[in-house]
Enzyme design. Structure first.
Site, PDB file in Angstrom:
ATOM      1  N   HIS A  96       0.856  -1.184   0.000  1.00  0.00           N
ATOM      2  CA  HIS A  96       0.000   0.000   0.000  1.00  0.00           C
ATOM      3  C   HIS A  96       0.887   1.227   0.000  1.00  0.00           C
ATOM      4  O   HIS A  96       1.943   1.225   0.624  1.00  0.00           O
ATOM      5  CB  HIS A  96      -0.900  -0.005   1.249  1.00  0.00           C
ATOM      6  CG  HIS A  96      -2.071   0.906   1.112  1.00  0.00           C
ATOM      7  ND1 HIS A  96      -2.005   2.241   1.406  1.00  0.00           N
ATOM      8  CD2 HIS A  96      -3.337   0.664   0.677  1.00  0.00           C
ATOM      9  CE1 HIS A  96      -3.189   2.779   1.169  1.00  0.00           C
ATOM     10  NE2 HIS A  96      -4.010   1.854   0.722  1.00  0.00           N
ATOM     11  N   ASP A 128      -7.987  -5.401   0.211  1.00  0.00           N
ATOM     12  CA  ASP A 128      -8.492  -6.166  -0.922  1.00  0.00           C
ATOM     13  C   ASP A 128      -8.172  -7.645  -0.843  1.00  0.00           C
ATOM     14  O   ASP A 128      -8.731  -8.440  -1.584  1.00  0.00           O
ATOM     15  CB  ASP A 128      -7.917  -5.603  -2.227  1.00  0.00           C
ATOM     16  CG  ASP A 128      -8.450  -4.222  -2.484  1.00  0.00           C
ATOM     17  OD1 ASP A 128      -9.636  -4.015  -2.207  1.00  0.00           O
ATOM     18  OD2 ASP A 128      -7.691  -3.361  -2.922  1.00  0.00           O
TER      19      ASP A 128
HETATM   20  N1  CMC Z   1       4.037  -7.464  -4.818  1.00  0.00           N
HETATM   21  C1  CMC Z   1       5.364  -7.510  -4.994  1.00  0.00           C
HETATM   22  N2  CMC Z   1       6.196  -6.468  -4.858  1.00  0.00           N
HETATM   23  C2  CMC Z   1       5.621  -5.314  -4.518  1.00  0.00           C
HETATM   24  C3  CMC Z   1       4.234  -5.166  -4.327  1.00  0.00           C
HETATM   25  C4  CMC Z   1       3.431  -6.305  -4.478  1.00  0.00           C
HETATM   26  N3  CMC Z   1       2.117  -6.238  -4.308  1.00  0.00           N
HETATM   27  N4  CMC Z   1       3.945  -3.889  -3.995  1.00  0.00           N
HETATM   28  C5  CMC Z   1       5.117  -3.240  -3.996  1.00  0.00           C
HETATM   29  N5  CMC Z   1       6.125  -4.089  -4.312  1.00  0.00           N
HETATM   30  C6  CMC Z   1       7.549  -3.782  -4.361  1.00  0.00           C
HETATM   31  C7  CMC Z   1       7.900  -2.896  -5.549  1.00  0.00           C
HETATM   32  O1  CMC Z   1       8.235  -3.681  -6.684  1.00  0.00           O
HETATM   33  C8  CMC Z   1       9.084  -2.136  -5.007  1.00  0.00           C
HETATM   34  O2  CMC Z   1      10.199  -2.998  -5.017  1.00  0.00           O
HETATM   35  P1  CMC Z   1      11.684  -2.394  -5.306  1.00  0.00           P
HETATM   36  O3  CMC Z   1      11.951  -1.409  -4.216  1.00  0.00           O
HETATM   37  O4  CMC Z   1      12.571  -3.592  -5.287  1.00  0.00           O
HETATM   38  O5  CMC Z   1      11.608  -1.743  -6.655  1.00  0.00           O
HETATM   39  C9  CMC Z   1       8.724  -1.886  -3.533  1.00  0.00           C
HETATM   40  O6  CMC Z   1       7.852  -2.984  -3.192  1.00  0.00           O
HETATM   41  C10 CMC Z   1       8.021  -0.572  -3.283  1.00  0.00           C
HETATM   42  O7  CMC Z   1       6.874  -0.524  -4.092  1.00  0.00           O
HETATM   43  P2  CMC Z   1       6.252   0.776  -4.754  1.00  0.00           P
HETATM   44  O8  CMC Z   1       5.735   0.400  -6.111  1.00  0.00           O
HETATM   45  O9  CMC Z   1       7.203   1.915  -4.668  1.00  0.00           O
HETATM   46  O10 CMC Z   1       5.061   1.059  -3.769  1.00  0.00           O
HETATM   47  P3  CMC Z   1       3.883   2.035  -4.081  1.00  0.00           P
HETATM   48  O11 CMC Z   1       3.593   2.707  -2.789  1.00  0.00           O
HETATM   49  O12 CMC Z   1       4.156   2.899  -5.239  1.00  0.00           O
HETATM   50  O13 CMC Z   1       2.713   1.027  -4.517  1.00  0.00           O
HETATM   51  C11 CMC Z   1       0.747  -0.227  -4.578  1.00  0.00           C
HETATM   52  C12 CMC Z   1       1.607   0.751  -3.776  1.00  0.00           C
HETATM   53  C13 CMC Z   1      -0.557  -0.475  -3.804  1.00  0.00           C
HETATM   54  C14 CMC Z   1       0.386   0.368  -5.965  1.00  0.00           C
HETATM   55  C15 CMC Z   1       1.521  -1.548  -4.766  1.00  0.00           C
HETATM   56  O14 CMC Z   1       1.900  -2.063  -3.512  1.00  0.00           O
HETATM   57  C16 CMC Z   1       0.735  -2.575  -5.552  1.00  0.00           C
HETATM   58  O15 CMC Z   1       0.706  -2.511  -6.774  1.00  0.00           O
HETATM   59  N6  CMC Z   1       0.070  -3.563  -4.850  1.00  0.00           N
HETATM   60  C17 CMC Z   1      -0.737  -4.528  -5.508  1.00  0.00           C
HETATM   61  C18 CMC Z   1      -2.065  -3.913  -5.887  1.00  0.00           C
HETATM   62  C19 CMC Z   1      -2.968  -3.718  -4.699  1.00  0.00           C
HETATM   63  O16 CMC Z   1      -3.182  -4.625  -3.904  1.00  0.00           O
HETATM   64  N7  CMC Z   1      -3.555  -2.517  -4.609  1.00  0.00           N
HETATM   65  C20 CMC Z   1      -4.558  -2.203  -3.592  1.00  0.00           C
HETATM   66  C21 CMC Z   1      -4.199  -1.093  -2.702  1.00  0.00           C
HETATM   67  S1  CMC Z   1      -5.340  -1.045  -1.323  1.00  0.00           S
HETATM   68  C22 CMC Z   1      -6.824  -0.483  -1.991  1.00  0.00           C
HETATM   69  C23 CMC Z   1      -6.840   0.935  -2.339  1.00  0.00           C
HETATM   70  O17 CMC Z   1      -6.569   1.796  -1.462  1.00  0.00           O
HETATM   71  O18 CMC Z   1      -7.173   1.253  -3.493  1.00  0.00           O
END
Ligand code: CMC
Length: 429
Positions: A305, A363
């Site tokens: 998240h 989720d």
């Molecule tokens: N699975 C594997 N790796 C992950 C995931 C995941 N679900 N989420 C983040 N990472 C990794 C990402 O690859 C990165 O790794 P590195 O530092 O090696 O490059 C690190 O963790 C940091 O991730 P980020 O992309 O900078 O994190 P973010 O804050 O931009 O992304 C997110 C948040 C929710 C978009 C992401 O965690 C994600 O895509 N999760 C899966 C989709 C999901 O479940 N979304 C629902 C969010 S809750 C409902 C809502 O509020 O809408």
């Protein structure tokens, strides 16, 4: 923290006020940065930017805390209900018994949609994604309720807000019925908000349908947990759309469009599809390896998240709710629940996920519950939109009522070509 933040640009010292919230990080007010220095700030995904002042929702992502108007989400979900959560988010305080009765009456008596809107459904393909229908139907409300689109009139704003809280379940249920080819079921005023929604989704005219109280309670809890979440992508979309003076129905339709994406509300659908793809517990290690392999681009859906770097408090409540629902439905073993539990256990003990603070989000469990209730995966984000409508509308109201409100207009760092002259077709190679 200091009362002012200092910035030195090309030998010129600038000072900016530091504003304090009631809780949470202070913010540097850079509203005068451009006029004083000719510079903009650059923060493309808003990871360090507060876009507004708000009194509605507070999240402490490191501690896993979520408060609506100061009340912990756990208390509202377990001791309150969705209707009073709506009142709280919209009006700022929990309702007194009289206020609650009146609010419930008002919401219950706005649940039907204009009968002509029913005809709209026929224009959609039956296999249309329900979110496509939702975006269109909610936007279309502005074509029917002209008496509540004057945003300068507080009473019209209130009526439009009540209408959306009341009508979204009806539109969502009709979307579902259309999708599966069953007749529409009209709202029932003698049922609670959640029970009425389940009735509109799962009853058919040819037999009596009694709403299971445990399922209605679980549905109500899912709505409460999804009701608001601070300045996320869809809420910011609603605020930005509303900042131009657009009518509230159009603004909520914009929010629904934004929520559709798999990184936001669409994640519950994606999480369940992922669990189905994994299928059995034996396949988990191979799947986890794929997630950790950056070249695969596969993410563990329902994990991670932008704000929570700890267990999402909503996920904890839903994990317990999942068990209640399964018991009420007499489901002894569900392979998907086994996969979900094991996946969570493996992920929480794997250094990849620990180092990146990736915990299950709301989720991860909501999809399992909704599936057990009988909703197809394509409806999951629709239910999220239904629940989030009160949050969007409360945030929109807060913005409109802010005396300093202006149209939102982010700036950019331009990296395209500098000015050049038009080249005639015959001269282009
Ligand atoms: N699975 C594997 N790796 C992950 C995931 C995941 N679900 N989420 C983040 N990472 C990794 C990402 O690859 C990165 O790794 P590195 O530092 O090696 O490059 C690190 O963790 C940091 O991730 P980020 O992309 O900078 O994190 P973010 O804050 O931009 O992304 C997110 C948040 C929710 C978009 C992401 O965690 C994600 O895509 N999760 C899966 C989709 C999901 O479940 N979304 C629902 C969010 S809750 C409902 C809502 O509020 O809408």
């Amino acid at each position: 923290m200091a009362e002012a933040a200092k910035l030195s640009v090309e030998g010129k010292d600038l000072e900016f006020p530091v504003l304090k919230g009631t809780i949470g990080p202070d913010v540097v007010d850079i509203g005068k940065l451009y006029s004083q220095s000719g510079l903009f700030t650059f923060d493309p995904s808003f990871t360090s930017t507060a876009s507004c002042k708000s009194t509605i929702t507070y999240i402490d992502g490191d501690a896993g805390i979520l408060l609506y108007r100061g009340y912990p989400i756990e208390q509202l979900a377990m001791q309150g209900d969705f209707i009073e959560t709506c009142y709280l988010l919209y009006y700022g305080e929990l309702p007194t018994p009289t206020q609650r009765k009146k609010f419930q009456y008002d919401i219950t008596h706005h649940t039907m949609i204009h009968e002509q809107m029913v005809l709209f459904f026929r224009g959609f393909r039956r296999d249309a994604h329900p979110m496509a229908i939702m975006v269109a139907m909610v936007g279309a409300l502005s074509a029917f309720y002209h008496d509540s689109t004057d945003i300068a009139d507080p009473r019209q704003r209130e009526v439009a807000s009540h209408r959306m809280i009341a009508k979204l379940p009806t539109i969502a249920a009709m979307t579902y019925k259309y999708h599966i080819g069953q007749p529409f079921v009209y709202p029932r005023n003698d049922l609670s908000y959640a029970a009425n929604f389940l009735h509109m989704c799962f009853s058919v005219p040819c037999e009596e349908y009694k709403v299971n109280e445990v399922l209605a309670r679980a549905m109500d809890r899912i709505f409460t947990l999804h009701a608001d979440h601070e300045q996320n992508a869809s809420t910011s979309t609603v605020r930005l759309a509303g900042s131009s003076g657009a009518n509230p129905f159009a603004c909520i339709a914009a929010g629904i469009a934004c929520l559709w994406g798999p990184a936001h509300g669409g994640a519950n659908e994606a999480a369940l599809k992922m669990l189905e793809e994994i299928g059995t517990v034996d396949n988990i290690p191979a799947f986890i390896e794929k997630v950790k392999d950056k070249t695969s681009k596969i993410k563990l859906m329902g994990f991670g998240h932008r704000v929570y770097k700890n267990y999402d408090p909503r996920a904890k409540i839903l994990q317990a709710s999942a068990h209640e629902v399964f018991e009420a439905l007499g489901v002894k073993d569900d392979p998907l629940l086994d996969v979900a539990r094991e996946l969570e256990r493996v992920a929480l003990s794997d250094p990849y996920f620990i180092e990146r603070k990736l915990y299950p989000n709301v989720d991860f469990y909501s999809g399992i519950i909704l599936r057990a209730m009988g909703f197809p995966t394509s409806m999951f984000t629709v239910l999220f939109a239904l629940a989030r409508t009160v949050g969007w509308i409360s945030q929109w109201k807060e913005m409109i009522e802010d005396p300093g409100q202006k149209i939102g207009r982010p700036r950019q760092l331009y990296v395209g070509p500098t000015q050049r002259d038009y080249v005639k077709m015959e001269s282009r190679a």
